[in-house]
Design a protein around this motif. Structure first.
Motif, mmCIF file in Angstrom:
data_model
loop_
_atom_site.group_PDB
_atom_site.id
_atom_site.type_symbol
_atom_site.label_atom_id
_atom_site.label_comp_id
_atom_site.label_asym_id
_atom_site.label_seq_id
_atom_site.Cartn_x
_atom_site.Cartn_y
_atom_site.Cartn_z
ATOM 1 N N ALA A 11 75.456 -68.639 13.134
ATOM 2 C CA ALA A 11 74.034 -68.950 12.932
ATOM 3 C C ALA A 11 73.258 -68.661 14.224
ATOM 4 C CB ALA A 11 73.875 -70.407 12.519
ATOM 5 N N GLU A 12 71.965 -68.561 14.097
ATOM 6 C CA GLU A 12 71.179 -68.066 15.235
ATOM 7 C C GLU A 12 70.639 -69.154 16.160
ATOM 8 O OE1 GLU A 12 68.239 -65.506 13.586
ATOM 9 O OE2 GLU A 12 69.637 -63.810 13.481
ATOM 10 N N ASP A 13 70.571 -70.383 15.684
ATOM 11 C CA ASP A 13 69.886 -71.412 16.486
ATOM 12 C C ASP A 13 70.882 -72.293 17.224
ATOM 13 O OD1 ASP A 13 70.922 -72.665 14.285
ATOM 14 O OD2 ASP A 13 69.298 -74.124 14.137
ATOM 15 N N LEU A 14 71.914 -71.685 17.784
ATOM 16 C CA LEU A 14 72.974 -72.470 18.409
ATOM 17 C C LEU A 14 72.974 -72.296 19.927
ATOM 18 C CD1 LEU A 14 75.869 -71.547 15.942
ATOM 19 C CD2 LEU A 14 74.265 -73.454 15.779
ATOM 20 N N GLU A 15 73.159 -73.416 20.629
ATOM 21 C CA GLU A 15 73.415 -73.378 22.069
ATOM 22 C C GLU A 15 74.887 -73.727 22.245
ATOM 23 O OE1 GLU A 15 70.950 -76.083 24.251
ATOM 24 O OE2 GLU A 15 69.219 -75.617 23.007
ATOM 25 N N ILE A 16 75.591 -72.868 22.965
ATOM 26 C CA ILE A 16 77.050 -73.031 23.059
ATOM 27 C C ILE A 16 77.464 -73.238 24.512
ATOM 28 C CG2 ILE A 16 79.274 -71.913 22.627
ATOM 29 C CD1 ILE A 16 77.795 -70.295 20.409
ATOM 30 N N THR A 17 78.312 -74.224 24.736
ATOM 31 C CA THR A 17 78.887 -74.440 26.062
ATOM 32 C C THR A 17 80.398 -74.482 25.924
ATOM 33 O OG1 THR A 17 76.978 -75.740 26.743
ATOM 34 C CG2 THR A 17 78.963 -75.956 28.071
ATOM 35 N N HIS A 18 81.083 -73.696 26.750
ATOM 36 C CA HIS A 18 82.537 -73.636 26.672
ATOM 37 C C HIS A 18 83.139 -74.742 27.531
ATOM 38 C CE1 HIS A 18 82.394 -69.063 25.549
ATOM 39 N NE2 HIS A 18 81.636 -69.832 24.801
ATOM 40 N N MET A 19 84.131 -75.417 26.988
ATOM 41 C CA MET A 19 84.839 -76.478 27.706
ATOM 42 C C MET A 19 86.321 -76.118 27.764
ATOM 43 S SD MET A 19 82.610 -78.822 28.420
ATOM 44 C CE MET A 19 83.629 -80.253 28.780
ATOM 45 N N PRO A 20 87.075 -76.765 28.650
ATOM 46 C CA PRO A 20 88.517 -76.457 28.711
ATOM 47 C C PRO A 20 89.237 -76.751 27.400
ATOM 48 C CG PRO A 20 87.833 -77.709 30.640
ATOM 49 C CD PRO A 20 86.667 -77.694 29.706
ATOM 50 N N ASP A 21 88.742 -77.709 26.628
ATOM 51 C CA ASP A 21 89.449 -78.077 25.401
ATOM 52 C C ASP A 21 88.692 -77.677 24.138
ATOM 53 O OD1 ASP A 21 87.425 -79.900 25.783
ATOM 54 O OD2 ASP A 21 88.559 -81.605 24.998
ATOM 55 N N GLY A 22 87.711 -76.804 24.255
ATOM 56 C CA GLY A 22 87.004 -76.352 23.060
ATOM 57 C C GLY A 22 85.563 -75.979 23.367
ATOM 58 N N TRP A 23 84.777 -75.856 22.308
ATOM 59 C CA TRP A 23 83.376 -75.473 22.476
ATOM 60 C C TRP A 23 82.470 -76.602 22.011
ATOM 61 C CZ3 TRP A 23 82.400 -69.743 20.617
ATOM 62 C CH2 TRP A 23 83.232 -68.878 21.331
ATOM 63 N N LEU A 46 85.351 -65.288 15.806
ATOM 64 C CA LEU A 46 85.643 -64.139 14.935
ATOM 65 C C LEU A 46 84.581 -63.956 13.842
ATOM 66 C CD1 LEU A 46 89.512 -64.621 14.592
ATOM 67 C CD2 LEU A 46 88.313 -62.834 15.879
ATOM 68 N N CYS A 47 83.677 -64.919 13.782
ATOM 69 C CA CYS A 47 82.579 -64.784 12.815
ATOM 70 C C CYS A 47 81.490 -63.903 13.433
ATOM 71 C CB CYS A 47 82.030 -66.163 12.443
ATOM 72 S SG CYS A 47 83.190 -67.140 11.482
ATOM 73 N N ASN A 48 81.799 -62.632 13.530
ATOM 74 C CA ASN A 48 80.882 -61.667 14.139
ATOM 75 C C ASN A 48 80.551 -60.541 13.164
ATOM 76 O OD1 ASN A 48 83.294 -60.386 14.032
ATOM 77 N ND2 ASN A 48 83.528 -60.098 16.246
ATOM 78 N N GLY A 49 80.778 -60.811 11.878
ATOM 79 C CA GLY A 49 80.480 -59.812 10.863
ATOM 80 C C GLY A 49 81.554 -58.771 10.706
ATOM 81 N N GLN A 50 82.670 -58.922 11.416
ATOM 82 C CA GLN A 50 83.718 -57.893 11.447
ATOM 83 C C GLN A 50 84.951 -58.247 10.632
ATOM 84 O OE1 GLN A 50 84.179 -55.037 14.146
ATOM 85 N NE2 GLN A 50 82.036 -55.019 13.528
ATOM 86 N N LEU A 81 82.688 -74.756 8.712
ATOM 87 C CA LEU A 81 81.629 -74.088 9.495
ATOM 88 C C LEU A 81 80.443 -73.732 8.589
ATOM 89 C CD1 LEU A 81 83.843 -71.710 11.706
ATOM 90 C CD2 LEU A 81 82.601 -73.744 12.487
ATOM 91 N N LEU A 82 80.756 -73.287 7.360
ATOM 92 C CA LEU A 82 79.685 -72.983 6.405
ATOM 93 C C LEU A 82 78.923 -74.253 6.023
ATOM 94 C CD1 LEU A 82 81.552 -70.476 4.049
ATOM 95 C CD2 LEU A 82 79.474 -69.955 5.368
ATOM 96 N N ALA A 83 79.675 -75.321 5.768
ATOM 97 C CA ALA A 83 79.043 -76.571 5.344
ATOM 98 C C ALA A 83 78.114 -77.113 6.423
ATOM 99 C CB ALA A 83 80.115 -77.600 5.000
ATOM 100 N N GLU A 84 78.503 -76.904 7.686
ATOM 101 C CA GLU A 84 77.683 -77.405 8.795
ATOM 102 C C GLU A 84 76.570 -76.427 9.184
ATOM 103 O OE1 GLU A 84 77.712 -80.298 9.995
ATOM 104 O OE2 GLU A 84 79.574 -81.101 9.169
ATOM 105 N N GLY A 85 76.590 -75.261 8.565
ATOM 106 C CA GLY A 85 75.552 -74.271 8.880
ATOM 107 C C GLY A 85 75.755 -73.577 10.206
ATOM 108 N N LEU A 86 76.976 -73.612 10.714
ATOM 109 C CA LEU A 86 77.248 -72.941 11.994
ATOM 110 C C LEU A 86 77.512 -71.448 11.798
ATOM 111 C CD1 LEU A 86 79.525 -75.627 13.724
ATOM 112 C CD2 LEU A 86 77.099 -75.186 14.117
ATOM 113 N N VAL A 87 77.937 -71.068 10.602
ATOM 114 C CA VAL A 87 78.097 -69.650 10.285
ATOM 115 C C VAL A 87 77.437 -69.394 8.933
ATOM 116 C CG1 VAL A 87 80.260 -69.451 11.573
ATOM 117 C CG2 VAL A 87 80.336 -69.926 9.124
ATOM 118 N N VAL A 88 77.112 -68.125 8.717
ATOM 119 C CA VAL A 88 76.533 -67.733 7.427
ATOM 120 C C VAL A 88 77.292 -66.512 6.917
ATOM 121 C CG1 VAL A 88 74.223 -68.631 7.869
ATOM 122 C CG2 VAL A 88 74.807 -66.322 8.621
ATOM 123 N N PRO A 89 77.445 -66.386 5.597
ATOM 124 C CA PRO A 89 78.140 -65.197 5.078
ATOM 125 C C PRO A 89 77.285 -63.953 5.249
ATOM 126 C CG PRO A 89 77.496 -66.690 3.284
ATOM 127 C CD PRO A 89 77.024 -67.306 4.548
#
Lengths: 97, 279
Positions: A11-23, A46-50, A81-89
């Motif tokens: 999804a487009e409206d996400l701010e992401i911060t990487h942590m040692p144990d996840g995102w 991997l949800c990059n449309g590929q 991820l779909l249910a939370e709206g973090l990715v879209v088909p």
């Protein structure tokens, strides 16, 4: 399009911060914070449309040297991820930017 | 001339007034812990009498006029804004900060969960208390917000040995006419210090009025989830949430059903001892 051919985009409206144990992901429009463990973060990445779900399962199989492709885990993860709206088909494969 | 010092992490606001009545009201916000590791920048502010009202010269430029209580509200905003500027990007956890056997412990909970009551009890029992409102999560450490404890008149019974000193503290009346005292943690007999901490124990409080106190450890994910529910996030939310995740990962986190205060102290002593042995 059949579900097994479906690909996904973050999804487009996400701010992401990487942590040692996840995102840690902040979703602006819902004002919610999500935490993805390393496996979920890899699926999310991997949800990059590929990649289809089967391809993701194969990549996880390689990455974590699993006994078998992690089809069920990817199914569950993508559903969440779909249910939370973090990715879209998305309908077709897209080239990476 | 009366001088009322209000310390933040980097500044000391000094309210100067020659009016005893105004000084008595403004003393409610007096805050003078030792701020460890920082030389404070003095900021002198003059409060002048204007008939029945007062004028306060604000930091930088501008003035505000009104009753002493209006000036008190204004100074609360000025001081909180200053604190926010001093901890850029930091989420603020709604927590009391205490040291049990020298081990930093955050008592995290909603309003009415017992943070101040437990802090008072611990203070009476000789433990160090730093604050009961907010703890800022900075890039590499945490720091309590310098602020006196706000104690309801009815709560002083939980610390009977300190009750007389609590009732001597500056007070204002809440909307129901009940007094709320601004109590310095120094009334417990230990110096009031504000110091940075790393990897504190985190204890999430739930009230269990009239019952026994019970504590149980919680997972990193649950601690993270609970911290998110008890904090103020700044504008940049993802990196701030990541700081909370770091706290959850580094801390030993517990949930405490807060009933009897003696039991709570016993649990906290054991929790702190366990944390000390790990570190």
């Amino acid at each position: 399009m059949a579900e097994n051919e479906m690909r996904y985009l973050q999804a487009e409206d996400l701010e992401i911060t990487h942590m040692p144990d996840g995102w840690v992901i902040y979703q602006q429009h819902t004002d919610r914070v999500h935490f993805l463990n390393p496996t979920a973060a890899l699926v999310f990445e991997l949800c990059n449309g590929q990649h289809t779900r089967a391809e993701m399962a194969a990549i996880l199989y390689e990455a974590y040297q699993l006994a078998a492709p992690a089809a069920d885990e990817v199914e569950t993860c993508i559903s969440n991820l779909l249910a939370e709206g973090l990715v879209v088909p998305c309908s077709s494969s897209r080239s990476e930017p | 001339m009366f001088v009322i010092p209000i310390r933040t992490l980097t500044r000391e606001f000094r309210l100067h007034t020659d009016c005893r009545q105004a000084a008595r009201v403004l003393a409610y916000i007096e805050t003078r812990p030792k701020i460890c590791g920082t030389a404070l920048e003095p900021v002198d502010l003059l409060v002048q009498r204007l008939g029945e009202f007062y004028r306060l010269a604000l930091p930088g430029s501008g003035t505000v006029e009104g009753t002493a209580f209006h000036l008190l509200d204004t100074m609360h905003r000025v001081v909180f804004t200053s604190f926010i500027e001093e901890v850029p990007g930091a989420p603020l956890i709604h927590a009391a900060s205490v040291r049990v056997g020298g081990v930093p412990v955050l008592l995290v909970g909603a309003k009415g969960s017992g943070k101040t009551t437990l802090a008072l009890h611990l203070m009476e029992r000789g433990h160090v208390v730093e604050g009961d409102e907010h703890v800022a999560v900075r890039e590499t450490d945490l720091v309590p917000r310098p602020r006196t404890l706000r104690v309801k008149a009815s709560s002083s019974r939980f610390a009977p040995a300190l009750a007389r000193r609590i009732r001597r503290a500056p007070s204002i009346a809440d909307g129901n006419g009940s007094l709320i005292y601004a109590v310095s943690p120094a009334v417990g007999g230990k110096p009031w210090r504000i110091a940075a901490m790393r990897a504190p124990c985190v204890v999430f409080l739930e009230p269990n009025h009239g019952g026994h106190t019970v504590a149980k450890p919680v997972s990193v994910d649950r601690a993270f989830n609970r911290l998110l529910g008890r904090c103020l996030l700044p504008v940049a939310k993802a990196p701030a949430a990541a700081r909370l995740r770091r706290v959850a990962r580094e801390a030993q986190a517990w949930e405490m059903s807060l009933g009897d205060l003696e039991g709570a102290e016993r649990h906290l002593t054991a929790i702190a001892a366990a944390a000390k042995s790990v570190h």
